[in-house]
Design a protein around this motif. Structure first.
Motif, short mmCIF file in Angstrom:
data_model
loop_
_atom_site.label_atom_id
_atom_site.label_comp_id
_atom_site.label_asym_id
_atom_site.label_seq_id
_atom_site.Cartn_x
_atom_site.Cartn_y
_atom_site.Cartn_z
N LYS A 193 -17.19 0.08 2.67
CA LYS A 193 -16.87 -0.46 1.34
C LYS A 193 -17.88 -1.51 0.89
O LYS A 193 -18.29 -1.53 -0.28
CB LYS A 193 -15.46 -1.06 1.35
CG LYS A 193 -14.36 -0.04 1.58
CD LYS A 193 -14.34 1.04 0.53
CE LYS A 193 -13.26 2.06 0.80
NZ LYS A 193 -13.30 3.18 -0.17
N GLN A 203 -10.68 -3.60 -1.37
CA GLN A 203 -10.24 -2.91 -0.15
C GLN A 203 -10.91 -3.50 1.09
O GLN A 203 -10.29 -3.61 2.14
CB GLN A 203 -10.54 -1.42 -0.26
CG GLN A 203 -9.65 -0.70 -1.26
CD GLN A 203 -9.79 0.81 -1.18
OE1 GLN A 203 -9.68 1.39 -0.12
NE2 GLN A 203 -10.06 1.44 -2.31
N TRP A 258 -13.01 -2.24 -6.72
CA TRP A 258 -11.99 -1.85 -5.75
C TRP A 258 -12.57 -1.69 -4.35
O TRP A 258 -11.85 -1.81 -3.36
CB TRP A 258 -11.29 -0.56 -6.20
CG TRP A 258 -10.34 -0.84 -7.33
CD1 TRP A 258 -10.53 -0.54 -8.64
CD2 TRP A 258 -9.09 -1.52 -7.24
NE1 TRP A 258 -9.45 -0.99 -9.39
CE2 TRP A 258 -8.56 -1.59 -8.55
CE3 TRP A 258 -8.35 -2.07 -6.20
CZ2 TRP A 258 -7.34 -2.19 -8.83
CZ3 TRP A 258 -7.13 -2.67 -6.47
CH2 TRP A 258 -6.65 -2.73 -7.78
N LYS A 298 -7.91 6.36 -3.79
CA LYS A 298 -8.55 5.09 -3.46
C LYS A 298 -7.71 4.26 -2.49
O LYS A 298 -8.22 3.35 -1.84
CB LYS A 298 -8.80 4.28 -4.74
CG LYS A 298 -9.86 4.89 -5.65
CD LYS A 298 -10.13 3.99 -6.84
CE LYS A 298 -11.22 4.57 -7.74
NZ LYS A 298 -11.49 3.71 -8.91
N ILE A 299 -6.43 4.54 -2.39
CA ILE A 299 -5.52 3.74 -1.59
C ILE A 299 -5.31 4.32 -0.20
O ILE A 299 -5.24 3.59 0.79
CB ILE A 299 -4.15 3.62 -2.30
CG1 ILE A 299 -4.33 2.99 -3.67
CG2 ILE A 299 -3.17 2.81 -1.47
CD1 ILE A 299 -3.15 3.22 -4.57
N LEU A 345 0.84 -1.21 0.00
CA LEU A 345 0.00 0.00 0.00
C LEU A 345 0.87 1.26 0.00
O LEU A 345 0.52 2.26 -0.64
CB LEU A 345 -0.93 0.00 1.22
CG LEU A 345 -2.02 -1.08 1.23
CD1 LEU A 345 -2.73 -1.12 2.58
CD2 LEU A 345 -3.04 -0.83 0.12
N LEU A 360 -7.25 3.27 3.25
CA LEU A 360 -6.91 1.94 3.74
C LEU A 360 -5.48 1.90 4.24
O LEU A 360 -5.18 1.27 5.27
CB LEU A 360 -7.11 0.91 2.63
CG LEU A 360 -6.85 -0.56 3.01
CD1 LEU A 360 -7.73 -0.99 4.18
CD2 LEU A 360 -7.10 -1.46 1.80
#
Length: 581
Positions: A539, A551, A547, A483-484, A141, A487
């Motif tokens: 999510k 996630q 995605w 989007k990353i 990540l 998380l």
């Protein structure tokens, strides 16, 4: 509130924390300047290479900093300056400093190996393997997020595909050109110091002159214009090479030289805050206590103060990634155990200063940032579209309040450059750390990659381990930073909790005082698991995009791994307590 007052009080508190609390920790744990370090005991010219304290501080500081101490406080500013400031100062002294210093010291006493090996000795091989899986997922990540940030900083398009224009495009092209030249400069510095035996002092002067020269060239000549996707592939190639080359060629010299950009950024920011105050423009418009529940708008974080504040502000208070740097590259290069406090504990507190400066920056432009938010979309104007832009805008406007527009514009570009350089250093350090983790997972206790003769030979090969990491990290990074990051934040903080647990268990195992870990590790476990459970719910409820499901699955895996490790750890600590009684 006055920005200068906040900054001065914070620096004094952090300095007191370093001298008194940091010094007490060193005595309690038994730092021994006479003991031989892994860098000397296992020197191999590749990963184990002794480095002078200033050089290693440069590597360590540049690697742990990245964009974290800037992004976190700015994104969490929606909760108000008081909660942000309290978490940065208290978290830095009693959470982050203890975490980083402890991880570095534990690794030094385990031949420079990772926290996984520390866990193996006190909690067992199963716990070690689970920790390595957890750490590797987190590092993927990190690679994905920082590659996306750097590609966005360099590219002619954004991760969303939008074309850049005008000043924003010029700034990106300049930053990309300077960063490329910086890599060449770092290799020259490494050659002079390690192959021509030039003293660090004269080589540093040459390096600083070189930095000035490449900045001048980059600002006036920047023909490299590539898209976001192209930069992502090139970054993948770069980290593929950089993470398997001997540390003296690129990692040590580049991180050392880049630390001067960070020091420059800190000095300029302090001058900006103090100078603006003396001209009567140093008040923060940000409220003392903001929203209890933030909805987010592309810049600020989302969620309630608990747990969002403690997840969003990571590197400025406590960050799990730091334990991997401390026990991955730094422990293999430390020249003397006495350097562990200034490098492990001190670098964390300097990061706290950067976090406070970031708070001052967003507070200075708060009215403009909120005023330019679109009532229809809830999005901010392009000048405030990212934490880096907010930081650079705030500090450069402070400087502009007592200089002129020309100086303000130059400072803006220099600040953007400094942030991008740190992201790049964190990126290839993370790749190297992930390579260590991947290799270590397949080894039994006491075994090295050179000892393996069976079918695991390919799995412990450094080039294979790096290639797997790069492909997975860059592929994930192609989805975009936005989007990353959510998380990554929770995974990173959960990793911090596990790092605290690991060092706590080890200190208990060798009979040293470990009580300073109890509150931080329990608090971070509760905060991060609560955040991950919220992420899973959100999510799965959102559905649609694949995605979201990916996630959610990663978050579920992280929670399960963390809970299992926590149970093993608390059983270990309980057994240690019974032995004492």
């Amino acid at each position: 509130m006055n920005a200068a007052v906040i900054l001065v009080i914070s620096i004094l508190l952090l300095l007191a924390g370093y001298v008194f609390y940091g010094g007490w920790l060193a005595k309690e744990w038994g730092i021994d300047p006479k003991r031989k370090t892994p860098a000397h005991e296992l020197e191999d010219g590749m990963d184990y290479v002794p480095a002078k304290a200033p050089v290693l501080m440069g590597h360590h500081f540049s690697s742990i900093a990245g964009a974290g101490p800037i992004n976190g406080p700015i994104q969490a500013a929606v909760f108000g300056w008081v909660p942000v400031l309290l978490w940065v100062v208290i978290g830095g002294i009693f959470f982050g400093g203890v975490h980083d210093f402890g991880a570095l010291f534990a690794s030094i006493r385990h031949k420079g190996q990772s926290i996984g090996e520390v866990i193996s000795g006190s909690m067992g091989r199963t716990a070690k393997r689970l920790f390595i899986i957890f750490s590797y997922l987190t590092l993927l990540l990190v690679v994905a997020a920082f590659a996306s940030i750097v590609a966005n900083t360099f590219g002619t398009t954004t991760s969303a595909g939008a074309m850049r224009e005008g000043a924003a495009l010029e700034a990106n092209l300049s930053t990309a050109m300077i960063s490329l030249l910086f890599i060449v400069l770092a290799m020259i510095f490494g050659f002079l110091v390690y192959r021509r035996n030039v003293s660090v002092g004269p080589a540093t002067l040459i390096g600083i002159v070189g930095i000035v020269a490449i900045v001048f060239i980059g600002l006036n000549f920047h023909p490299v214009a590539l898209s976001y996707n192209t930069w992502m592939w090139l970054l993948g190639l770069y980290i593929l090479i950089a993470s398997v080359t001997p540390v003296w060629i690129l990692l040590q010299p580049r991180d050392y030289l880049s630390s001067y950009l960070l020091y420059f950024m800190i000095v300029v920011s302090v001058i900006g805050v103090l100078g603006a105050t003396f001209t009567g423009a140093g008040s923060l418009a940000i409220p003392a206590f903001g929203l209890a529940e933030a909805k987010g708008n592309g810049l600020f974080t989302t969620g309630s103060v608990f747990p969002a504040l403690f997840i969003t502000i990571a590197c400025g208070a406590i960050s799990g990634f730091h334990s991997l740097v401390s026990s991955g590259t730094t422990a293999k290069q430390i020249d003397n155990e006495r350097d562990a406090q200034p490098i492990g504990y001190g670098a964390m507190l300097i990061e706290c200063v950067v976090a406070v400066l970031s708070l001052c920056a967003v507070g200075y432009v708060w009215t403009d940032a909120v005023g330019e938010m679109s009532a229809e979309t809830g999005k901010l104007a392009s000048a405030f579209a990212s934490p880096t832009a907010v930081f650079a805008t705030g500090i450069s406007k402070m400087i502009g309040s007592f200089t002129n527009e020309g100086v303000q514009n130059i400072m803006y570009q220099m600040l953007v450059l400094a942030v991008s350089v740190f992201c790049l250093t964190s990126l290839d350090t993370a790749t190297r750390l992930a390579r260590y983790m991947f290799q270590e997972f397949w080894l039994v206790d006491g075994e090295t990659p050179e000892d393996v003769k069976d079918g695991r030979k390919i799995l412990v090969n450094p080039y294979f381990a790096t290639a797997v990491t790069v492909v997975l990290g860059i592929a994930l990074g192609m989805t975009g930073y936005a989007k990353i990051w959510p998380l990554f934040g929770a995974a990173n903080q959960l990793l911090a909790a596990l790092g605290l647990i690991a060092v706590c268990a080890w200190l208990g195992d060798i009979g040293r005082n470990n009580k300073m870990f109890f509150i931080p590790m329990c608090f971070m476990l509760v905060v991060t698991i609560a955040s991950l459970l919220q992420t899973i719910t959100a999510k799965l409820s959102a559905g649609g995009d694949i995605w979201n499901y990916i996630q959610a699955m990663i978050a579920i895996l992280l929670v399960v791994l963390a809970v299992v490790l926590a149970i093993i750890a608390f059983r270990t600590l309980s057994a240690q307590a019974k032995k004492k009684n």
